[in-house]
Design an enzyme around this catalytic site. Structure first.
Site, PDB file in Angstrom:
ATOM      1  N   SER A 145       0.873  -1.180   0.000  1.00  0.00           N
ATOM      2  CA  SER A 145       0.000   0.000   0.000  1.00  0.00           C
ATOM      3  C   SER A 145       0.907   1.226   0.000  1.00  0.00           C
ATOM      4  O   SER A 145       2.101   1.115   0.333  1.00  0.00           O
ATOM      5  CB  SER A 145      -0.854   0.002   1.274  1.00  0.00           C
ATOM      6  OG  SER A 145      -1.521   1.237   1.445  1.00  0.00           O
ATOM      7  N   TYR A 157      -2.110  -0.857  10.513  1.00  0.00           N
ATOM      8  CA  TYR A 157      -2.123  -1.009   9.052  1.00  0.00           C
ATOM      9  C   TYR A 157      -0.791  -0.561   8.442  1.00  0.00           C
ATOM     10  O   TYR A 157      -0.199  -1.273   7.625  1.00  0.00           O
ATOM     11  CB  TYR A 157      -3.285  -0.200   8.465  1.00  0.00           C
ATOM     12  CG  TYR A 157      -3.540  -0.479   6.990  1.00  0.00           C
ATOM     13  CD1 TYR A 157      -4.216  -1.632   6.589  1.00  0.00           C
ATOM     14  CD2 TYR A 157      -3.113   0.406   6.001  1.00  0.00           C
ATOM     15  CE1 TYR A 157      -4.452  -1.898   5.240  1.00  0.00           C
ATOM     16  CE2 TYR A 157      -3.340   0.154   4.658  1.00  0.00           C
ATOM     17  CZ  TYR A 157      -4.021  -1.003   4.280  1.00  0.00           C
ATOM     18  OH  TYR A 157      -4.246  -1.255   2.942  1.00  0.00           O
TER      19      TYR A 157
HETATM   20  P1  NAD Z   1     -11.741  -5.958  -0.193  1.00  0.00           P
HETATM   21  O1  NAD Z   1     -12.253  -5.893   1.197  1.00  0.00           O
HETATM   22  O2  NAD Z   1     -12.625  -5.590  -1.314  1.00  0.00           O
HETATM   23  O3  NAD Z   1     -11.165  -7.436  -0.499  1.00  0.00           O
HETATM   24  C1  NAD Z   1     -10.354  -8.113   0.423  1.00  0.00           C
HETATM   25  C2  NAD Z   1     -10.644  -9.610   0.314  1.00  0.00           C
HETATM   26  O4  NAD Z   1      -9.755 -10.320   1.207  1.00  0.00           O
HETATM   27  C3  NAD Z   1     -12.085  -9.961   0.759  1.00  0.00           C
HETATM   28  O5  NAD Z   1     -12.722 -10.774  -0.208  1.00  0.00           O
HETATM   29  C4  NAD Z   1     -11.863 -10.705   2.064  1.00  0.00           C
HETATM   30  O6  NAD Z   1     -12.872 -11.683   2.342  1.00  0.00           O
HETATM   31  C5  NAD Z   1     -10.497 -11.334   1.841  1.00  0.00           C
HETATM   32  N1  NAD Z   1      -9.876 -11.715   3.110  1.00  0.00           N
HETATM   33  C6  NAD Z   1      -9.873 -11.022   4.269  1.00  0.00           C
HETATM   34  N2  NAD Z   1      -9.260 -11.723   5.227  1.00  0.00           N
HETATM   35  C7  NAD Z   1      -8.845 -12.878   4.660  1.00  0.00           C
HETATM   36  C8  NAD Z   1      -8.153 -14.018   5.157  1.00  0.00           C
HETATM   37  N3  NAD Z   1      -7.775 -14.096   6.446  1.00  0.00           N
HETATM   38  N4  NAD Z   1      -7.871 -15.034   4.296  1.00  0.00           N
HETATM   39  C9  NAD Z   1      -8.264 -14.977   3.006  1.00  0.00           C
HETATM   40  N5  NAD Z   1      -8.953 -13.922   2.480  1.00  0.00           N
HETATM   41  C10 NAD Z   1      -9.233 -12.895   3.307  1.00  0.00           C
HETATM   42  O7  NAD Z   1     -10.429  -5.062  -0.187  1.00  0.00           O
HETATM   43  P2  NAD Z   1      -9.497  -4.497  -1.367  1.00  0.00           P
HETATM   44  O8  NAD Z   1      -9.612  -3.041  -1.328  1.00  0.00           O
HETATM   45  O9  NAD Z   1      -9.675  -5.243  -2.619  1.00  0.00           O
HETATM   46  O10 NAD Z   1      -8.083  -4.847  -0.719  1.00  0.00           O
HETATM   47  C11 NAD Z   1      -7.212  -5.858  -1.217  1.00  0.00           C
HETATM   48  C12 NAD Z   1      -5.818  -5.572  -0.712  1.00  0.00           C
HETATM   49  O11 NAD Z   1      -5.412  -4.295  -1.184  1.00  0.00           O
HETATM   50  C13 NAD Z   1      -5.673  -5.523   0.811  1.00  0.00           C
HETATM   51  O12 NAD Z   1      -4.445  -6.132   1.173  1.00  0.00           O
HETATM   52  C14 NAD Z   1      -5.632  -4.034   1.110  1.00  0.00           C
HETATM   53  O13 NAD Z   1      -4.961  -3.751   2.307  1.00  0.00           O
HETATM   54  C15 NAD Z   1      -4.902  -3.533  -0.099  1.00  0.00           C
HETATM   55  N6  NAD Z   1      -5.067  -2.122  -0.419  1.00  0.00           N
HETATM   56  C16 NAD Z   1      -6.286  -1.627  -0.726  1.00  0.00           C
HETATM   57  C17 NAD Z   1      -6.403  -0.281  -1.037  1.00  0.00           C
HETATM   58  C18 NAD Z   1      -7.724   0.331  -1.407  1.00  0.00           C
HETATM   59  O14 NAD Z   1      -7.788   1.561  -1.451  1.00  0.00           O
HETATM   60  N7  NAD Z   1      -8.763  -0.431  -1.672  1.00  0.00           N
HETATM   61  C19 NAD Z   1      -5.284   0.548  -1.010  1.00  0.00           C
HETATM   62  C20 NAD Z   1      -4.031   0.012  -0.699  1.00  0.00           C
HETATM   63  C21 NAD Z   1      -3.937  -1.340  -0.399  1.00  0.00           C
END
Ligand code: NAD
Length: 253
Positions: A145, A157
């Protein structure tokens, strides 16, 4: 469109049932890879598989909690038993950790966030690399991130995402001579259910979040998928241990 370098290859996406993970699973499948979609939210994971199959691709769903090393090991074993190998892995499962001020020092939030966002990535790397060493090749991308490269946010985080960047560098260096590349994507704010939950709490947040990015917008999950496929492709053949910002210019300042 299927490309020669992804056709018939095997890709794993953790957290593939939503957001960035789903978009990347769809992109791998569109490029011709067979995809193992991991999640703990079975409805979302199975829906990603359905979307891939509907588009003519091949995918399986695996319920594996990245917090549990036994489940992670079994996940990799299932992929190898089903498809024979593992070419690409996108270690993406994650939670947003604490968002409220009163969660800044909350120990339970810290433990949960590290268990999924950092230790989960460690377990995935460990078992994916064991398989890739047997094959003599592989490419891995971790989801870090902008919070893995800069301080704003909460210690749970930001700390976990810095750990992901650190592991990406260390493990990337350790296996560079053995045909395995390990990189990370560092997304800015991306329009996924995770960010929609934060914005729903306070619509004023939308403008604030957009304004953090020099491009004055948040990103799309497909823009992260594009970066992940690039890092897995032969075009990134001399890139390893690298955290790639995909953030509308946010980390540039
Ligand atoms: P999201 O909530 O849409 O998807 C995350 C998925 O991970 C969900 O389907 C959830 O069920 C699954 N998950 C959670 N815990 C889990 C576990 N213990 N084992 C297996 N699966 C699990 O979120 P997103 O925005 O798509 O985020 C995906 C990644 O991107 C994350 O690591 C998040 O920190 C990172 N990220 C997101 C953003 C953003 O702005 N959306 C920015 C930077 C980083």
């Amino acid at each position: 469109m299927a490309t020669e370098e992804f056709a018939g290859k095997i890709a794993l996406v953790t957290g593939g049932g939503s957001g960035i993970g789903r978009a990347t699973a769809l992109a791998f499948a569109e490029a011709g890879a067979k995809v193992a979609v991991d999640d703990i939210a079975d409805g979302g994971g199975r829906e990603t598989v359905r979307l891939i199959e509907q588009a003519g691709g091949k995918a399986i769903y695996i319920h594996a909690d990245v917090r549990d090393e036994n489940e992670v090991q079994a996940m990799v074993e299932t992929i190898v038993a089903t498809f024979g190998r593992l070419d690409f892995a996108f270690n993406n499962a994650g939670i947003s950790g604490g968002a409220r001020l009163d969660e800044f020092w909350d120990s339970a939030t810290f433990n949960d966030t590290f268990a999924i966002n950092a230790r989960g990535v460690f377990y995935c790397l460990k078992h994916e690399i064991a398989q890739m060493l047997r094959q003599g090749s592989g490419a891995i991308v971790n989801t870090a991130s902008v919070s893995g490269m800069a301080g704003p946010g909460h210690p749970s985080y930001v700390g976990a995402k810095h750990a992901v960047v650190g592991m990406t560098r260390t493990v990337g260096m350790a296996y560079a001579a053995q045909g395995i590349r390990v990189n990370a994507v560092c997304p800015g704010a991306i329009d996924t259910p995770m960010v929609q939950r934060v914005m729903r709490n306070n619509p004023a947040n939308i403008k604030l979040i957009e304004a953090m990015h020099p491009m004055q917008r948040i990103g799309q999950a497909s823009e992260i998928a594009d970066a992940v496929l690039f890092l897995c492709s032969d075009r990134a053949g001399f890139i390893t241990g690298h955290p790639l910002a995909v953030d509308g210019g946010r980390l540039a300042g």
